[in-house]
Design an enzyme around this catalytic site. Sequence first.
Site, PDB file in Angstrom:
ATOM      1  NE  ARG A  20      63.632  -1.990  73.875  1.00 31.25           N
ATOM      2  CZ  ARG A  20      63.391  -0.908  73.346  1.00 31.25           C
ATOM      3  NH1 ARG A  20      63.980   0.360  73.641  1.00 31.25           N
ATOM      4  NH2 ARG A  20      62.304  -0.990  72.352  1.00 31.25           N
ATOM      5  CG  ASP A  60      55.835   3.256  73.440  1.00 27.70           C
ATOM      6  OD1 ASP A  60      55.732   2.652  72.276  1.00 27.70           O
ATOM      7  OD2 ASP A  60      56.709   2.879  74.476  1.00 27.70           O
TER       8      ASP A  60
HETATM    9  C1  EPZ Z   1      58.148  -1.512  70.410  1.00 27.84           C
HETATM   10  O1  EPZ Z   1      59.473  -2.126  71.024  1.00 27.84           O
HETATM   11  C2  EPZ Z   1      58.263  -0.184  70.402  1.00 27.84           C
HETATM   12  N1  EPZ Z   1      59.175   0.165  69.471  1.00 27.84           N
HETATM   13  C3  EPZ Z   1      58.416   0.328  71.824  1.00 27.84           C
HETATM   14  O2  EPZ Z   1      58.226   1.977  71.578  1.00 27.84           O
HETATM   15  C4  EPZ Z   1      57.340  -0.035  72.651  1.00 27.84           C
HETATM   16  O3  EPZ Z   1      57.662   0.474  73.860  1.00 27.84           O
HETATM   17  C5  EPZ Z   1      57.132  -1.584  72.791  1.00 27.84           C
HETATM   18  O4  EPZ Z   1      56.866  -1.956  71.367  1.00 27.84           O
HETATM   19  C6  EPZ Z   1      55.861  -1.892  73.378  1.00 27.84           C
HETATM   20  O5  EPZ Z   1      54.743  -1.462  73.071  1.00 27.84           O
HETATM   21  C7  EPZ Z   1      59.339   0.101  68.188  1.00 27.84           C
HETATM   22  O6  EPZ Z   1      58.173  -0.262  67.568  1.00 27.84           O
HETATM   23  C8  EPZ Z   1      60.300   0.303  67.509  1.00 27.84           C
HETATM   24  P1  EPZ Z   1      58.242  -5.568  72.555  1.00 27.84           P
HETATM   25  P2  EPZ Z   1      59.673  -3.734  70.980  1.00 27.84           P
HETATM   26  O7  EPZ Z   1      58.913  -6.682  71.755  1.00 27.84           O
HETATM   27  O8  EPZ Z   1      59.176  -4.286  70.019  1.00 27.84           O
HETATM   28  C9  EPZ Z   1      60.068  -8.313  76.356  1.00 27.84           C
HETATM   29  C10 EPZ Z   1      58.833   4.014  71.447  1.00 27.84           C
HETATM   30  O9  EPZ Z   1      58.711   5.033  72.334  1.00 27.84           O
HETATM   31  N2  EPZ Z   1      60.723  -9.062  74.943  1.00 27.84           N
HETATM   32  O10 EPZ Z   1      56.766  -5.485  72.309  1.00 27.84           O
HETATM   33  O11 EPZ Z   1      61.019  -3.785  71.469  1.00 27.84           O
HETATM   34  C11 EPZ Z   1      60.570  -6.860  76.354  1.00 27.84           C
HETATM   35  O12 EPZ Z   1      61.787  -7.132  77.039  1.00 27.84           O
HETATM   36  C12 EPZ Z   1      59.358   2.678  71.720  1.00 27.84           C
HETATM   37  O13 EPZ Z   1      58.261   4.239  70.583  1.00 27.84           O
HETATM   38  C13 EPZ Z   1      61.333 -10.314  75.194  1.00 27.84           C
HETATM   39  O14 EPZ Z   1      61.421 -10.780  76.203  1.00 27.84           O
HETATM   40  O15 EPZ Z   1      59.004  -4.122  72.394  1.00 27.84           O
HETATM   41  C14 EPZ Z   1      59.582  -6.020  76.700  1.00 27.84           C
HETATM   42  O16 EPZ Z   1      59.541  -6.289  78.326  1.00 27.84           O
HETATM   43  C15 EPZ Z   1      60.226   2.530  73.036  1.00 27.84           C
HETATM   44  N3  EPZ Z   1      61.810 -10.887  74.236  1.00 27.84           N
HETATM   45  C16 EPZ Z   1      58.262  -6.788  76.195  1.00 27.84           C
HETATM   46  O17 EPZ Z   1      58.596  -8.203  75.845  1.00 27.84           O
HETATM   47  C17 EPZ Z   1      61.732 -10.331  73.075  1.00 27.84           C
HETATM   48  O18 EPZ Z   1      62.369 -11.350  71.982  1.00 27.84           O
HETATM   49  C18 EPZ Z   1      57.573  -6.069  75.007  1.00 27.84           C
HETATM   50  O19 EPZ Z   1      58.646  -5.781  74.303  1.00 27.84           O
HETATM   51  C19 EPZ Z   1      61.032  -9.344  72.734  1.00 27.84           C
HETATM   52  C20 EPZ Z   1      60.435  -8.553  73.776  1.00 27.84           C
END
Ligand code: EPZ
Length: 418
Positions: free
Chosen positions: A122, A305
């Site tokens: 992540r 989610d």
């Molecule tokens: C948020 O996580 C939520 N958590 C997650 O919910 C949810 O699964 C996710 O958004 C997607 O909707 C919170 O809001 C606290 P992303 P976040 O940045 O922000 C990649 C739950 O069950 N990425 O949208 O961490 C990442 O690896 C939780 O409530 C990068 O590569 O998710 C993923 O593949 C679990 N570089 C994709 O993007 C970065 O700098 C989406 O991640 C950031 C993300």
Amino acid sequence: MEKLVITGGVPLKGNVDISGAKNSVLAILAGTLLVNGECRIENIPDISDVSVILSMIECFGAKIGRPDKHTIVVDAKDITYAVPDYELVRRIRGSYYLIGALLSRFRKAEIAMPGGCNFGSRPIDQHIKGFTALGAAVDDSRGVIKATAENLTGVSVYLDKVSVGATINIMLAACKAEGVTVIENAAREPHIVDMANFLNAMGANIKGAGTNRVKIKGVTDMKGGTYQIIPDQIEAGTFMIAAAATGGDVLIRNVIPKHMESLTAKLIEAGAKVTELDDAIRVEGTGKLKATNVQTMPYPGFPTDLQPQMVALLTVAEGLSVMVEGVWDNRFQYTDELIRMGAKINAAGKMATIQSVPTLYGAPVKATDLRGGAAVVIAGLMAEGTTEVSNITLIDRGYEKFEEKLRALGAKIERVEE
Ligand code: EPZ
């Protein structure tokens, strides 16, 4: 340690009220640190992640009042810079919003790499890309993110990945930057719109949230105000799926039907009856469920989610279903627990195939993560016999009174000491 004991086979019936959105409230509470005044936030969900982020905010000397269980008043007028406890920060993912807020308020931040559910890597490179573009120097070695900035200057940032966290964090860092910041390829989730509306209610100037282009015009001061958090899209979806999976008839109240559109479409495709009302959705089981294919995507696509909960339903949906996880690298750990209950699932990488079985059977299982925990609870409600779910502190992170709300719908579910 506590566990949930469930006797399955009871169709859920009745009304359930949805609480405030977990993934809004964590960002919004971090955002109160930007505000040079009092923020009154209503419709706060009573979940353990909120207590964790509040403990972090107190590190800076913010004054916190709780007029009632679902309302928090934060006064960050006289806060001073601090480095929150490493182990506390690691407990939740949402901790990383403190970086954007502290950069904005103090032009510096030192925050441990965040924790949260383990779905494979992540990274937070897109967050760092945004902070750096605004003029901050960021060092993320040794498990801690250190950011400092002489000035923060508005800039156009293109996100290489659609990221909820990066979109919100850059909004936070840009609120008081000099000039205009534009986030291109921004995430569009309902909680991003909620966050922008909160920041604007406190005095920020953000336009375009909910589209893939968000424009933030820096302001000099944010004085505070009152804001009500939106209903939790994922809690609502969890109850919609549980209603369909148990062949019940449930009115899910205090929801925004538009936020549920992708799930509504999939539940209808799988054979459930779904009726949209103004601020409620009625879900009725109509006998046999049918296999269907789902791919999770950033909003407005099917929410990642709700992926585990939907797979639990598909275990008995007649035929062969395919679930493609389009957001995370490794979000199928919970399927091992469903297989213990008789499910026929083959998960590899970002895809799982689900061959329906006539019924699931109760067994001792565990929550592997927050939404995986919700999935095994739904499976327990569907199964013949008794299911015991351990590791339920993970479920308490994101669901307020989960077993009480289910019991009110007729479920036979109790929380007991292990
Ligand atoms: C948020 O996580 C939520 N958590 C997650 O919910 C949810 O699964 C996710 O958004 C997607 O909707 C919170 O809001 C606290 P992303 P976040 O940045 O922000 C990649 C739950 O069950 N990425 O949208 O961490 C990442 O690896 C939780 O409530 C990068 O590569 O998710 C993923 O593949 C679990 N570089 C994709 O993007 C970065 O700098 C989406 O991640 C950031 C993300």
